[in-house]
Design an enzyme around this catalytic site. Sequence first.
Site, PDB file in Angstrom:
ATOM      1  N   ARG A 228       9.401   1.742  -1.609  1.00 56.03           N
ATOM      2  CA  ARG A 228       9.493   0.297  -1.351  1.00 56.03           C
ATOM      3  C   ARG A 228      10.963  -0.134  -1.260  1.00 56.03           C
ATOM      4  O   ARG A 228      11.354  -0.911  -0.393  1.00 56.03           O
ATOM      5  CB  ARG A 228       8.773  -0.484  -2.448  1.00 56.03           C
ATOM      6  CG  ARG A 228       7.260  -0.402  -2.348  1.00 56.03           C
ATOM      7  CD  ARG A 228       6.594  -1.412  -3.271  1.00 56.03           C
ATOM      8  NE  ARG A 228       6.590  -0.992  -4.650  1.00 56.03           N
ATOM      9  CZ  ARG A 228       5.524  -0.498  -5.283  1.00 56.03           C
ATOM     10  NH1 ARG A 228       4.385  -0.321  -4.643  1.00 56.03           N
ATOM     11  NH2 ARG A 228       5.592  -0.167  -6.554  1.00 56.03           N
ATOM     12  N   PHE A 244      -2.371  -1.806   4.599  1.00 62.06           N
ATOM     13  CA  PHE A 244      -2.860  -1.415   3.266  1.00 62.06           C
ATOM     14  C   PHE A 244      -1.874  -1.962   2.219  1.00 62.06           C
ATOM     15  O   PHE A 244      -1.319  -1.250   1.394  1.00 62.06           O
ATOM     16  CB  PHE A 244      -2.995   0.120   3.134  1.00 62.06           C
ATOM     17  CG  PHE A 244      -3.853   0.758   4.193  1.00 62.06           C
ATOM     18  CD1 PHE A 244      -5.243   0.757   4.073  1.00 62.06           C
ATOM     19  CD2 PHE A 244      -3.294   1.366   5.304  1.00 62.06           C
ATOM     20  CE1 PHE A 244      -6.045   1.335   5.045  1.00 62.06           C
ATOM     21  CE2 PHE A 244      -4.084   1.955   6.284  1.00 62.06           C
ATOM     22  CZ  PHE A 244      -5.463   1.947   6.159  1.00 62.06           C
ATOM     23  N   ASP A 266      -4.715  -6.090   4.515  1.00 58.74           N
ATOM     24  CA  ASP A 266      -5.514  -5.321   3.555  1.00 58.74           C
ATOM     25  C   ASP A 266      -6.967  -5.764   3.674  1.00 58.74           C
ATOM     26  O   ASP A 266      -7.259  -6.888   4.070  1.00 58.74           O
ATOM     27  CB  ASP A 266      -5.015  -5.550   2.121  1.00 58.74           C
ATOM     28  CG  ASP A 266      -5.422  -4.434   1.159  1.00 58.74           C
ATOM     29  OD1 ASP A 266      -4.567  -3.585   0.839  1.00 58.74           O
ATOM     30  OD2 ASP A 266      -6.614  -4.411   0.748  1.00 58.74           O
ATOM     31  N   ALA A 300      -8.153  -2.033   8.530  1.00 53.29           N
ATOM     32  CA  ALA A 300      -6.984  -1.615   9.318  1.00 53.29           C
ATOM     33  C   ALA A 300      -7.400  -0.859  10.580  1.00 53.29           C
ATOM     34  O   ALA A 300      -6.801  -1.046  11.644  1.00 53.29           O
ATOM     35  CB  ALA A 300      -6.077  -0.731   8.461  1.00 53.29           C
ATOM     36  N   ASP A 320       0.130   2.747   4.217  1.00 49.13           N
ATOM     37  CA  ASP A 320      -0.037   3.406   2.903  1.00 49.13           C
ATOM     38  C   ASP A 320      -1.515   3.333   2.478  1.00 49.13           C
ATOM     39  O   ASP A 320      -1.872   2.561   1.584  1.00 49.13           O
ATOM     40  CB  ASP A 320       0.865   2.683   1.870  1.00 49.13           C
ATOM     41  CG  ASP A 320       0.738   3.286   0.477  1.00 49.13           C
ATOM     42  OD1 ASP A 320       0.358   4.466   0.350  1.00 49.13           O
ATOM     43  OD2 ASP A 320       1.028   2.559  -0.500  1.00 49.13           O
ATOM     44  N   CYS A 360      -1.603   9.503  -0.430  1.00 49.51           N
ATOM     45  CA  CYS A 360      -1.737   9.750  -1.867  1.00 49.51           C
ATOM     46  C   CYS A 360      -2.923  10.664  -2.156  1.00 49.51           C
ATOM     47  O   CYS A 360      -3.444  10.683  -3.266  1.00 49.51           O
ATOM     48  CB  CYS A 360      -1.848   8.436  -2.635  1.00 49.51           C
ATOM     49  SG  CYS A 360      -3.227   7.417  -2.113  1.00 49.51           S
TER      50      CYS A 360
HETATM   51  C1  LIG Z   1      -2.760   2.953  -1.877  1.00 47.02           C
HETATM   52  S1  LIG Z   1      -3.216   1.255  -1.914  1.00 47.02           S
HETATM   53  C2  LIG Z   1      -1.803   0.502  -1.186  1.00 47.02           C
HETATM   54  C3  LIG Z   1      -0.688   0.229  -2.170  1.00 47.02           C
HETATM   55  C4  LIG Z   1       0.393  -0.665  -1.635  1.00 47.02           C
HETATM   56  N1  LIG Z   1       1.002  -0.120  -0.443  1.00 47.02           N
HETATM   57  C5  LIG Z   1       1.443  -0.962  -2.694  1.00 47.02           C
HETATM   58  O1  LIG Z   1       2.617  -0.562  -2.513  1.00 47.02           O
HETATM   59  O2  LIG Z   1       1.122  -1.580  -3.695  1.00 47.02           O
HETATM   60  C6  LIG Z   1      -4.418   1.176  -0.643  1.00 47.02           C
HETATM   61  C7  LIG Z   1      -4.893  -0.219  -0.255  1.00 47.02           C
HETATM   62  O3  LIG Z   1      -5.737  -0.075   0.896  1.00 47.02           O
HETATM   63  C8  LIG Z   1      -6.739  -1.071   0.876  1.00 47.02           C
HETATM   64  N2  LIG Z   1      -7.788  -0.605   1.816  1.00 47.02           N
HETATM   65  C9  LIG Z   1      -8.720   0.352   1.624  1.00 47.02           C
HETATM   66  N3  LIG Z   1      -9.406   0.573   2.760  1.00 47.02           N
HETATM   67  C10 LIG Z   1      -8.894  -0.256   3.692  1.00 47.02           C
HETATM   68  C11 LIG Z   1      -9.140  -0.483   5.091  1.00 47.02           C
HETATM   69  N4  LIG Z   1     -10.076   0.216   5.737  1.00 47.02           N
HETATM   70  N5  LIG Z   1      -8.409  -1.390   5.749  1.00 47.02           N
HETATM   71  C12 LIG Z   1      -7.444  -2.099   5.105  1.00 47.02           C
HETATM   72  N6  LIG Z   1      -7.147  -1.926   3.787  1.00 47.02           N
HETATM   73  C13 LIG Z   1      -7.857  -1.022   3.104  1.00 47.02           C
HETATM   74  C14 LIG Z   1      -7.102  -1.200  -0.588  1.00 47.02           C
HETATM   75  O4  LIG Z   1      -7.637  -2.486  -0.862  1.00 47.02           O
HETATM   76  C15 LIG Z   1      -5.727  -0.966  -1.270  1.00 47.02           C
HETATM   77  O5  LIG Z   1      -5.129  -2.232  -1.502  1.00 47.02           O
END
Ligand SMILES: C[S@@+](CC[C@H](N)C(=O)[O-])C[C@H]1O[C@@H](n2cnc3c(N)ncnc32)[C@H](O)[C@@H]1O
Length: 421
Positions: A228, A244, A266, A300, A320, A360
Amino acid sequence: VTREPNPDAPSAPRVPQVRVWLTPEGDRPVRKGHPWVYASNVARTSEQPAESGLAVVWHSDRRFAALGLWDARSPLPVRILVAGEQAVIDDAWVRSRLDAALAIRTSAFGDDTTGYRLVYGESDGLPGLVIDRYGATVVVKVYTVAWQHWLDAIVDWCAALPGVANVVFRCARNVAQHPGTLPADGDVVRGVLEPGTRVPFSEDGLVFQCDPCRGQKTGFFLDQRDNRRRVGALSRGARVLNVFAYSGGFSLHAARGGARSVVSLDLSRPALAEAEANFALNAGHPEVSACAHETVAGDAFELLPGYARSGEVFDVVVIDPPAFAKESAHVERALAAYQRLTRMGAVLVREGGWLVMASCSSRVGGEAFEAAVLRAVEQSGRAVLTSERTGHPVDHPVQFEGAAYLKCLFLRLGGRSDRRR
Ligand SMILES: C[S@@+](CC[C@H](N)C(=O)[O-])C[C@H]1O[C@@H](n2cnc3c(N)ncnc32)[C@H](O)[C@@H]1O
């Protein structure tokens, strides 16, 4: 042959002990220092083993192997605490490992970063235990019911840290199903936090808040701190798309770094509401208040092609996603998903701009991820001008292969013409 620990030792008797004999295939990983014993590598155990406790592990040739956590229902029934030598695994022993983990963090973080991982499981010699600190709140998360035998000592240790007011207990799904004497997921075990309370903490001088009782993971994705910061350093004057986005971690760093505009996308509306709240908390930074921040809720995979169709371009695109491969059988599918996202993201990056791709999924190796992403950029018709892979921050040390789950690629993309040179 080393003697078995004395079950009558003063600090040991309250923890049930289970004798575990390894198969010949199970010997090698333990001898090499690997902290996990899979169920298939257990030849037999003592009769009527307890559900959880201390495993006294023996090699197939009947030599003493290790002491570990015993969890009868887990696919990893033994997680090694000490290999090849005896120890009394009592509260004092656990505290000494906690102290060692703390020492690494206190020398790494000052007042501008009060959100960090205090204990990262196996890599800190405390397998299946994660402890995250968010300012005055500490979250203890367990991945095995075996920690119930030492939990009071762990919670007391956390509560005694200077400046700590609350300790929250979290557990993995498999633990919540068979809790033993553990608290429930999200219970406040020290201090007072009303349900839904957000707790404040800082990261590199930015203020965030998170819900430690119900938020994803323990409330925040602390592992991406360094990435970040780096995105912040690339964002002066930039249009940024953060896919995300969760609670806007990358978005805020970009805004503070001088981004003109940031889109946080998201699937989770509550997460985006947190992102907006986090922007409001940082309105005192002139760069943050000057940045146009927009949140977009949706999938996404469905929304990204729409940006391309309407001809939008960004200077920085961060992608991400959540872990796509939780089992090795899903690795190919995960790589295909990363490639799809890369293709969708690459076409949105202006010439000379940045595509930041993260993974991840612990099952997906760094090399495989990088190769898949680079191939997908090529398929999208864009050239890669520079490529750099980053990994874990200092509070997520990697001490064995299974601990290295985070990969992030910083790719500067050229145009189609650059590919032909
Ligand atoms: C690994 S976390 C991201 C962490 C973020 N980049 C941070 O720095 O705090 C993954 C995120 O993807 C979202 N997510 C899961 N499936 C998704 C989709 N199909 N489209 C968009 N967002 C999605 C989840 O709600 C979650 O907030």
